[in-house]
Design an enzyme around this catalytic site. Structure first.
Site, PDB file in Angstrom:
ATOM      1  CE1 TYR A  66       1.624  -5.730  -4.984  1.00 29.21           C
ATOM      2  CE2 TYR A  66       2.918  -4.911  -3.140  1.00 29.21           C
ATOM      3  CZ  TYR A  66       1.748  -5.459  -3.632  1.00 29.21           C
ATOM      4  OH  TYR A  66       0.700  -5.710  -2.781  1.00 29.21           O
TER       5      TYR A  66
ATOM      6  NE  ARG B 103      -0.593 -11.424   1.941  1.00 26.96           N
ATOM      7  CZ  ARG B 103      -1.569 -11.075   1.117  1.00 26.96           C
ATOM      8  NH1 ARG B 103      -1.301 -10.477  -0.004  1.00 26.96           N
ATOM      9  NH2 ARG B 103      -2.820 -11.343   1.424  1.00 26.96           N
TER      10      ARG B 103
ATOM     11  NE  ARG C  86       5.258  -2.380  10.364  1.00 22.46           N
ATOM     12  CZ  ARG C  86       4.219  -1.589  10.147  1.00 22.46           C
ATOM     13  NH1 ARG C  86       4.168  -0.398  10.687  1.00 22.46           N
ATOM     14  NH2 ARG C  86       3.221  -1.979   9.377  1.00 22.46           N
TER      15      ARG C  86
ATOM     16  CG  PHE D 274      -1.994  14.565   5.111  1.00 22.58           C
ATOM     17  CD1 PHE D 274      -2.775  13.569   5.667  1.00 22.58           C
ATOM     18  CD2 PHE D 274      -1.647  14.468   3.766  1.00 22.58           C
ATOM     19  CE1 PHE D 274      -3.199  12.488   4.901  1.00 22.58           C
ATOM     20  CE2 PHE D 274      -2.064  13.398   2.997  1.00 22.58           C
ATOM     21  CZ  PHE D 274      -2.845  12.405   3.572  1.00 22.58           C
TER      22      PHE D 274
HETATM   23  C1  D61 Z   1       1.596  11.820   1.668  1.00 21.20           C
HETATM   24  C2  D61 Z   1       0.855  11.369   2.737  1.00 21.20           C
HETATM   25  C3  D61 Z   1       0.454  10.066   2.799  1.00 21.20           C
HETATM   26  C4  D61 Z   1       0.824   9.174   1.805  1.00 21.20           C
HETATM   27  C5  D61 Z   1       1.588   9.645   0.733  1.00 21.20           C
HETATM   28  C6  D61 Z   1       1.961  10.970   0.685  1.00 21.20           C
HETATM   29  C7  D61 Z   1       1.928   8.761  -0.278  1.00 21.20           C
HETATM   30  C8  D61 Z   1       1.528   7.466  -0.216  1.00 21.20           C
HETATM   31  C9  D61 Z   1       0.795   6.995   0.833  1.00 21.20           C
HETATM   32  C10 D61 Z   1       0.421   7.840   1.841  1.00 21.20           C
HETATM   33  C11 D61 Z   1       0.371   5.570   0.843  1.00 21.20           C
HETATM   34  C12 D61 Z   1       1.285   4.764   1.695  1.00 21.20           C
HETATM   35  C13 D61 Z   1       0.825   3.385   1.900  1.00 21.20           C
HETATM   36  C14 D61 Z   1       1.654   2.773   3.001  1.00 21.20           C
HETATM   37  C15 D61 Z   1       0.881   1.777   3.781  1.00 21.20           C
HETATM   38  N1  D61 Z   1       0.615   0.622   2.971  1.00 21.20           N
HETATM   39  C16 D61 Z   1      -0.611   0.073   2.859  1.00 21.20           C
HETATM   40  O1  D61 Z   1      -1.574   0.549   3.416  1.00 21.20           O
HETATM   41  C17 D61 Z   1      -0.687  -1.142   1.958  1.00 21.20           C
HETATM   42  O2  D61 Z   1      -1.777  -1.071   1.084  1.00 21.20           O
HETATM   43  C18 D61 Z   1      -1.545  -0.251  -0.041  1.00 21.20           C
HETATM   44  C19 D61 Z   1      -2.801  -0.128  -0.888  1.00 21.20           C
HETATM   45  C20 D61 Z   1      -3.866   0.713  -0.244  1.00 21.20           C
HETATM   46  C21 D61 Z   1      -3.419   2.117   0.019  1.00 21.20           C
HETATM   47  C22 D61 Z   1      -4.341   2.739   0.966  1.00 21.20           C
HETATM   48  C23 D61 Z   1      -3.941   4.122   1.426  1.00 21.20           C
HETATM   49  C24 D61 Z   1      -2.993   4.282   2.406  1.00 21.20           C
HETATM   50  C25 D61 Z   1      -2.726   5.546   2.908  1.00 21.20           C
HETATM   51  C26 D61 Z   1      -3.407   6.655   2.426  1.00 21.20           C
HETATM   52  C27 D61 Z   1      -4.378   6.484   1.417  1.00 21.20           C
HETATM   53  C28 D61 Z   1      -4.632   5.209   0.926  1.00 21.20           C
HETATM   54  C29 D61 Z   1      -5.109   7.596   0.973  1.00 21.20           C
HETATM   55  C30 D61 Z   1      -4.892   8.830   1.524  1.00 21.20           C
HETATM   56  C31 D61 Z   1      -3.939   8.984   2.524  1.00 21.20           C
HETATM   57  C32 D61 Z   1      -3.191   7.927   2.957  1.00 21.20           C
HETATM   58  C33 D61 Z   1      -0.736  -2.417   2.809  1.00 21.20           C
HETATM   59  O3  D61 Z   1      -1.884  -2.463   3.565  1.00 21.20           O
HETATM   60  C34 D61 Z   1      -1.823  -3.407   4.610  1.00 21.20           C
HETATM   61  C35 D61 Z   1      -3.028  -3.217   5.494  1.00 21.20           C
HETATM   62  O4  D61 Z   1      -4.067  -3.787   5.183  1.00 21.20           O
HETATM   63  O5  D61 Z   1      -2.920  -2.464   6.465  1.00 21.20           O
HETATM   64  C36 D61 Z   1      -0.607  -3.594   1.878  1.00 21.20           C
HETATM   65  O6  D61 Z   1      -1.546  -4.331   1.652  1.00 21.20           O
HETATM   66  O7  D61 Z   1       0.520  -3.727   1.365  1.00 21.20           O
HETATM   67 MG    MG Z   2      -2.304  -5.084  -0.222  1.00 21.33          MG
END
Ligand code: D61
Ligand code: MG
Length: 443
Positions: A180, A237, A227, A297
């Site tokens: 997931y 959930r 968290r 970043f």
């Molecule tokens: C380097 C820098 C940033 C990074 C990385 C590597 C690798 C992965 C990530 C960022 C993503 C980490 C996601 C952690 C936070 N989780 C969420 O936001 C969950 O949603 C996941 C699906 C959508 C992802 C959107 C995303 C997040 C960060 C980014 C990106 C896209 C694109 C570019 C840079 C960073 C979480 O969301 C809850 C909410 O609504 O806030 C969930 O639904 O579980």
């Molecule tokens: Mg989600």
């Protein structure tokens, strides 16, 4: 919260006060230069600010060559996630939307107005035609990377969304948990690495090491999942895998109940241990980066994650509210994330915080020592000898080292400010109404 309250929270951590002041008044802020007529692009950056406070700041600091692509990548996936998270959309409508989201990206004019009224990012979908226009203005190589990731993520999300057992009982085992997290965050890491390589900012070789990019995402997502225990539980959930929590309680919701404190803390150690396994691999990824803006970043979110894990470790508050690191602490970390040596030192210092809190009565005591030992080892192998201090000097016990100077400096500064204000306001006519602390700092 205002800067005054952030300063107040850090009152016993002088180095954080220095960091807050430095950040607020001396750090040049990223200025994304957009021509006034590029109204849609301006709106996209507004959406970035609205939908993510933490990622918006680091995305805006990226070099021009890749910044717009990463901003659109973020908004596209945030749009997809808004559909995934929305419990008011029936599975019959949700599944095809998630699966076809990558195609929607080329349907000019597409908007979605059926998100639940409480969905925090619903406006992004209401105006999604703007994101689509900006997506279509990116060069083909960037568009393909973003669409490919949206396709795989959307399908992965759809598989979970339609899985009745997953919805009712939550994530079952560690494999399902990793899978997931791969779909919702690991793939973000994969896509970002491709964007960095495509823009020429990073070595294309990095793309081949897909596993490392995945670890970056898993470390962040798992930290969020740990968290958000309470918030997610209240929303119905369960992302903590049953394979972990069932060793401690009968029912997932028992973890927050009184009478189960020891079980809850031991279970928390087990799930934090699971997340800590990604830490050395994240350091390996960061160690391979060359570009300064890409490095910050990528490193800043990781450093915030390890700080959050250390704060939650054996901290019962995790089951009662959303535990957050102080703004002063996060600002201090943010300012330090300039190179791998600083970042690895931060990882090591927080792993030592975990070691200090580790309890021999905890069934995972030994495994936690080993996981933290791996971070220590990474530093011993990869950092020059001069970087290795016998003991942490910057996180704990900071009142009694070089920061005493800073404390004195701030003390004298405040004294001088008070003297000046008293003089200015004329002591005899002094009225407290005129001296609003928050105004002084907000100015
Ligand atoms: C380097 C820098 C940033 C990074 C990385 C590597 C690798 C992965 C990530 C960022 C993503 C980490 C996601 C952690 C936070 N989780 C969420 O936001 C969950 O949603 C996941 C699906 C959508 C992802 C959107 C995303 C997040 C960060 C980014 C990106 C896209 C694109 C570019 C840079 C960073 C979480 O969301 C809850 C909410 O609504 O806030 C969930 O639904 O579980
Ligand atoms: Mg989600």
């Amino acid at each position: 919260m205002s800067i005054a309250s952030h300063l107040f929270q850090s009152i016993f951590h002088p180095s954080e006060i220095t960091a807050l002041v430095k950040y607020k008044f001396f750090k040049p802020k990223a200025t994304v230069k957009i021509r006034l007529e590029q109204k849609q692009k301006i709106r996209c950056y507004e959406f970035l600010d609205k939908t993510s406070r933490s990622f918006a700041a680091v995305i805006k600091e990226l070099d021009d060559d890749v910044r717009d692509a990463v901003c659109i990548f973020y908004l596209v996936l945030r749009g997809l996630d808004t559909i995934e998270d929305d419990m008011s959309i029936s599975i019959e409508k949700k599944e095809p939307l998630l699966r076809s989201f990558h195609e929607i990206l080329s349907q000019k004019g597409w908007t979605f107005t059926k998100s639940g009224p409480l969905e925090k990012d619903r406006q992004l979908l209401v105006e999604f035609d703007i994101v689509i226009d900006e997506f279509l203005s990116l060069r083909k190589e960037f568009r393909d990377i973003i669409a490919d990731i949206a396709k795989e993520m959307g399908n992965g999300m759809a598989d979970y969304a339609k899985n009745a057992a997953h919805n009712k009982y939550g994530v079952q085992n560690n494999e399902e948990y990793d899978k997931y997290c791969y779909y919702v965050a690991g793939l973000v890491g994969v896509g970002l690495t491709c964007l960095f390589a495509e823009s020429g900012l990073e070595n294309p070789e990095l793309v081949k090491d897909t596993e490392l990019s995945i670890h970056m995402g898993l470390f962040l997502q798992k930290t969020n999942i740990i968290r958000d225990y309470l918030e997610d539980l209240l929303d119905g959930r369960k992302f903590w895998p049953k394979e972990i929590w069932s060793n401690y309680v009968e029912d997932f919701s028992d973890l927050k109940e009184s009478g189960y404190e020891t079980e809850a803390l031991n279970c928390l150690s087990a799930i934090i241990l699971n997340a800590l396994h990604h830490a050395p691999e994240c350091l390996n990824y960061l160690n391979k980066l060359h570009n300064r803006s890409v490095f910050s970043f990528c490193a800043i979110p990781q450093v915030m994650a390890i700080a959050t894990l250390a704060l939650m470790f054996r901290n019962y508050d995790t089951f009662q509210k959303v535990v957050k690191i102080r703004r002063g602490e996060s600002t201090k970390l943010l300012l330090k994330c300039t190179n791998i040596h600083e970042v690895a030192n931060i990882f090591r210092e927080y792993s030592r915080v975990i070691i200090r809190k580790n309890d021999p009565k905890d069934p995972n005591f030994m495994k936690i020592s080993v996981a933290c030992g791996k971070i220590e080892k990474w530093c011993a192998v990869n950092l020059p000898v001069t970087d290795i201090y016998p003991y942490s000097t910057t996180i704990k016990g900071d009142l009694f080292n070089q920061e005493t100077d800073i404390l004195l400096f701030i003390g004298f500064g405040l004294l001088a400010l008070t003297a000046y204000l008293l003089y200015y306001y004329n002591w005899e006519h002094f009225s407290f109404d005129e001296l609003k602390i928050s105004n002084i700092f907000d100015a």
